[in-house]
Design a protein around this motif. Sequence first.
Motif, PDB file in Angstrom:
ATOM      1  N   VAL A 200     -11.899  -5.452  -7.163  1.00  0.00           N
ATOM      2  CA  VAL A 200     -11.234  -4.153  -7.235  1.00  0.00           C
ATOM      3  C   VAL A 200     -10.644  -3.846  -5.868  1.00  0.00           C
ATOM      4  CG1 VAL A 200     -11.510  -1.697  -7.692  1.00  0.00           C
ATOM      5  CG2 VAL A 200     -12.845  -3.361  -8.994  1.00  0.00           C
ATOM      6  N   HIS A 201      -9.322  -3.883  -5.800  1.00  0.00           N
ATOM      7  CA  HIS A 201      -8.614  -3.634  -4.541  1.00  0.00           C
ATOM      8  C   HIS A 201      -7.978  -2.256  -4.574  1.00  0.00           C
ATOM      9  CE1 HIS A 201      -8.939  -7.648  -2.848  1.00  0.00           C
ATOM     10  NE2 HIS A 201      -8.513  -8.181  -3.972  1.00  0.00           N
ATOM     11  N   ILE A 202      -8.700  -1.266  -4.121  1.00  0.00           N
ATOM     12  CA  ILE A 202      -8.156   0.085  -4.150  1.00  0.00           C
ATOM     13  C   ILE A 202      -6.975   0.196  -3.195  1.00  0.00           C
ATOM     14  CG2 ILE A 202      -8.658   2.512  -3.641  1.00  0.00           C
ATOM     15  CD1 ILE A 202     -11.530   1.883  -4.615  1.00  0.00           C
ATOM     16  N   ASP A 204      -4.746  -1.972  -2.616  1.00  0.00           N
ATOM     17  CA  ASP A 204      -3.544  -2.484  -3.286  1.00  0.00           C
ATOM     18  C   ASP A 204      -2.884  -1.388  -4.112  1.00  0.00           C
ATOM     19  OD1 ASP A 204      -4.505  -4.835  -2.248  1.00  0.00           O
ATOM     20  OD2 ASP A 204      -4.175  -6.010  -4.061  1.00  0.00           O
ATOM     21  N   SER A 205      -3.711  -0.655  -4.847  1.00  0.00           N
ATOM     22  CA  SER A 205      -3.161   0.416  -5.684  1.00  0.00           C
ATOM     23  C   SER A 205      -2.468   1.468  -4.824  1.00  0.00           C
ATOM     24  CB  SER A 205      -4.276   1.091  -6.496  1.00  0.00           C
ATOM     25  OG  SER A 205      -4.970   0.133  -7.249  1.00  0.00           O
ATOM     26  N   LEU A 206      -3.094   1.789  -3.708  1.00  0.00           N
ATOM     27  CA  LEU A 206      -2.481   2.771  -2.812  1.00  0.00           C
ATOM     28  C   LEU A 206      -1.147   2.270  -2.272  1.00  0.00           C
ATOM     29  CD1 LEU A 206      -5.422   4.198  -0.654  1.00  0.00           C
ATOM     30  CD2 LEU A 206      -4.003   5.435  -2.277  1.00  0.00           C
ATOM     31  N   MET A 207      -1.100   0.986  -1.950  1.00  0.00           N
ATOM     32  CA  MET A 207       0.146   0.431  -1.409  1.00  0.00           C
ATOM     33  C   MET A 207       1.266   0.467  -2.449  1.00  0.00           C
ATOM     34  SD  MET A 207      -0.965  -2.807   0.953  1.00  0.00           S
ATOM     35  CE  MET A 207      -2.342  -2.692   2.111  1.00  0.00           C
ATOM     36  N   VAL A 208       0.942   0.064  -3.656  1.00  0.00           N
ATOM     37  CA  VAL A 208       1.950   0.084  -4.714  1.00  0.00           C
ATOM     38  C   VAL A 208       2.427   1.521  -4.935  1.00  0.00           C
ATOM     39  CG1 VAL A 208       2.370  -0.298  -7.173  1.00  0.00           C
ATOM     40  CG2 VAL A 208       1.107  -2.003  -5.850  1.00  0.00           C
ATOM     41  N   LEU A 209       1.469   2.433  -4.912  1.00  0.00           N
ATOM     42  CA  LEU A 209       1.781   3.855  -5.073  1.00  0.00           C
ATOM     43  C   LEU A 209       2.725   4.318  -3.961  1.00  0.00           C
ATOM     44  CD1 LEU A 209       1.095   6.375  -6.703  1.00  0.00           C
ATOM     45  CD2 LEU A 209      -0.948   6.667  -5.306  1.00  0.00           C
ATOM     46  N   LYS A 210       2.386   3.962  -2.744  1.00  0.00           N
ATOM     47  CA  LYS A 210       3.210   4.374  -1.593  1.00  0.00           C
ATOM     48  C   LYS A 210       4.630   3.814  -1.711  1.00  0.00           C
ATOM     49  CE  LYS A 210       4.254   5.806   2.628  1.00  0.00           C
ATOM     50  NZ  LYS A 210       5.335   6.778   2.573  1.00  0.00           N
ATOM     51  N   TYR A 211       4.730   2.564  -2.106  1.00  0.00           N
ATOM     52  CA  TYR A 211       6.050   1.952  -2.273  1.00  0.00           C
ATOM     53  C   TYR A 211       6.853   2.718  -3.331  1.00  0.00           C
ATOM     54  CZ  TYR A 211       9.786  -1.342  -3.147  1.00  0.00           C
ATOM     55  OH  TYR A 211      11.028  -1.896  -3.295  1.00  0.00           O
TER      56      TYR A 211
ATOM     57  N   PRO B  23       0.902  -6.312  -1.511  1.00  0.00           N
ATOM     58  CA  PRO B  23      -0.416  -6.075  -0.903  1.00  0.00           C
ATOM     59  C   PRO B  23      -1.191  -7.372  -0.666  1.00  0.00           C
ATOM     60  CG  PRO B  23      -0.039  -4.504  -2.674  1.00  0.00           C
ATOM     61  CD  PRO B  23       1.078  -5.521  -2.745  1.00  0.00           C
ATOM     62  N   ILE B  86       6.456  -1.707   2.385  1.00  0.00           N
ATOM     63  CA  ILE B  86       5.519  -0.914   1.585  1.00  0.00           C
ATOM     64  C   ILE B  86       5.571   0.550   2.018  1.00  0.00           C
ATOM     65  CG2 ILE B  86       3.070  -0.553   0.998  1.00  0.00           C
ATOM     66  CD1 ILE B  86       2.637  -3.559   1.487  1.00  0.00           C
ATOM     67  N   PHE B 117      -3.674   3.770   5.601  1.00  0.00           N
ATOM     68  CA  PHE B 117      -3.873   5.096   5.024  1.00  0.00           C
ATOM     69  C   PHE B 117      -4.971   5.846   5.783  1.00  0.00           C
ATOM     70  CE2 PHE B 117      -2.211   2.329   1.771  1.00  0.00           C
ATOM     71  CZ  PHE B 117      -1.181   3.092   1.226  1.00  0.00           C
ATOM     72  N   GLU B 198      -1.127   6.378 -10.190  1.00  0.00           N
ATOM     73  CA  GLU B 198      -1.769   5.078 -10.416  1.00  0.00           C
ATOM     74  C   GLU B 198      -3.174   5.398 -10.891  1.00  0.00           C
ATOM     75  OE1 GLU B 198      -1.317   1.359  -9.157  1.00  0.00           O
ATOM     76  OE2 GLU B 198       0.647   1.944  -9.915  1.00  0.00           O
TER      77      GLU B 198
END
Lengths: 222, 222
Positions: A200-202, A204-211, B23, B86, B117, B198
């Motif tokens: 679980v890479h939280i 990663d989710s934040l990065m995709v969200l930021k992008y 990511p 990103i 972050f 997300e």
Amino acid sequence: MGQNDQRHRNKNKIPMVVIKRLPLYHRYLSLLASRDINRISSAELAAKVGITPSQLRQDLSWFGSFGQQGYGYRVQELLGEISKIIGIDQAVPVVLVGAGHLGKAIANYQNFERKGFVIKAIFDNNPGLIGLVVNGLKIRNITGLKHYIQQEKIEMGIITVPAEVAQQITDEMVAAGIKGILNFAPISLNVPSDVTVEHVHIGDSLMVLKYMINHSKIKEEE
Amino acid sequence: MGQNDQRHRNKNKIPMVVIKRLPLYHRYLSLLASRDINRISSAELAAKVGITPSQLRQDLSWFGSFGQQGYGYRVQELLGEISKIIGIDQAVPVVLVGAGHLGKAIANYQNFERKGFVIKAIFDNNPGLIGLVVNGLKIRNITGLKHYIQQEKIEMGIITVPAEVAQQITDEMVAAGIKGILNFAPISLNVPSDVTVEHVHIGDSLMVLKYMINHSKIKEEE
DNA sequence: TAGATTGTTAATCGATTAACAATC
DNA sequence: TAGATTGTTAATCGATTAACAATC
């Protein structure tokens, strides 16, 4: 179901993208079932999950035929079939290792049971935590982990321990017979090839969200 | 970089699969950088992340040219470029709403800062929690959420509140100007189209894991 | 029966891989 | 310079969508 289950494409190459959509279908079917809706067409269900009817029917056809021409699908039946495919038609026992904040959060997460998983035991090495009760489960001493897994023939584990000890815990779990690990520790785990790890890479989710925030919706998803 | 940035394909259709690999690249490049490795070829990096060199170069070419023929990529430089793409080249401020176990776990998660972050404030409505300090941050009263977001111009938020109040919190955050939400509450959030959500579905990961255990490695991934 | 909707085959679209000229 | 490796174009592979005969 029926007389023609055997003509399906080679089950050994079901695409991962298809597998990853199963939980999505499961979720919406559960929702429908909870609302006592008992019939749904591929068009309706596909609209709800945000894909095309073709894709939904195509996905299902990898596993069999669960609908009825002119009618659609029986919600409970399809939900049951998908549960069987995933392997959660019987409650799946899971051990949780690490009773810190994250471990406690997960132990308290009511939704697991509805998804077909039951946390059977929680382990930690902190004497201050051992013996405490979380969501009805007494936190056990980590020294008993291996024995418990073997005894109860548990195949799945969730790791919420600090990164420094995650590999060691993993090795113990694997030695005891664990076949799948959901890993929250921010470290790559080494396991033999017959053991599966989902990380679980939280971040990663934040990065995709930021992008996506910056580029305001590139392409739909989920 | 260089004289030909303009011939790249239309940036408005960068595929989501590509974005989701960023990511991954970021993670391995960070690792290399921390080991003071300063040069890497697409072949080496691709092997580390488990893809083909072609795919890595193809992915990067969506954003520009960051390598050098006959040499490869400068690790620090490529890491910096990917961070810029990103949007984490400057620390991204984030608010965390919900200071229960999950919220505390996330607040204590050291890795965030390394990923670009920074949790700037934590909010909760529980009088027993307000005022407590978690990882150096005092838990604030939820009543101040909107004002804080506006004042500090925060664009991202993490929701770890119970499902029952998640939508209401979301509405407040959106009204205050939040553009992206990482949602841990087991409920679908309704947001306007300029806001991105997300959803972290732990149950989905468990289901995929369970399927893979039963069918022992269908197809590689991650 | 007539209408609806499936399961599946064929067509299209998109993503990955291969190959190589450009060039450091 | 010779060798290495990029960035990109073209070829391949795989996934999604469209279409429709089968049939409830």
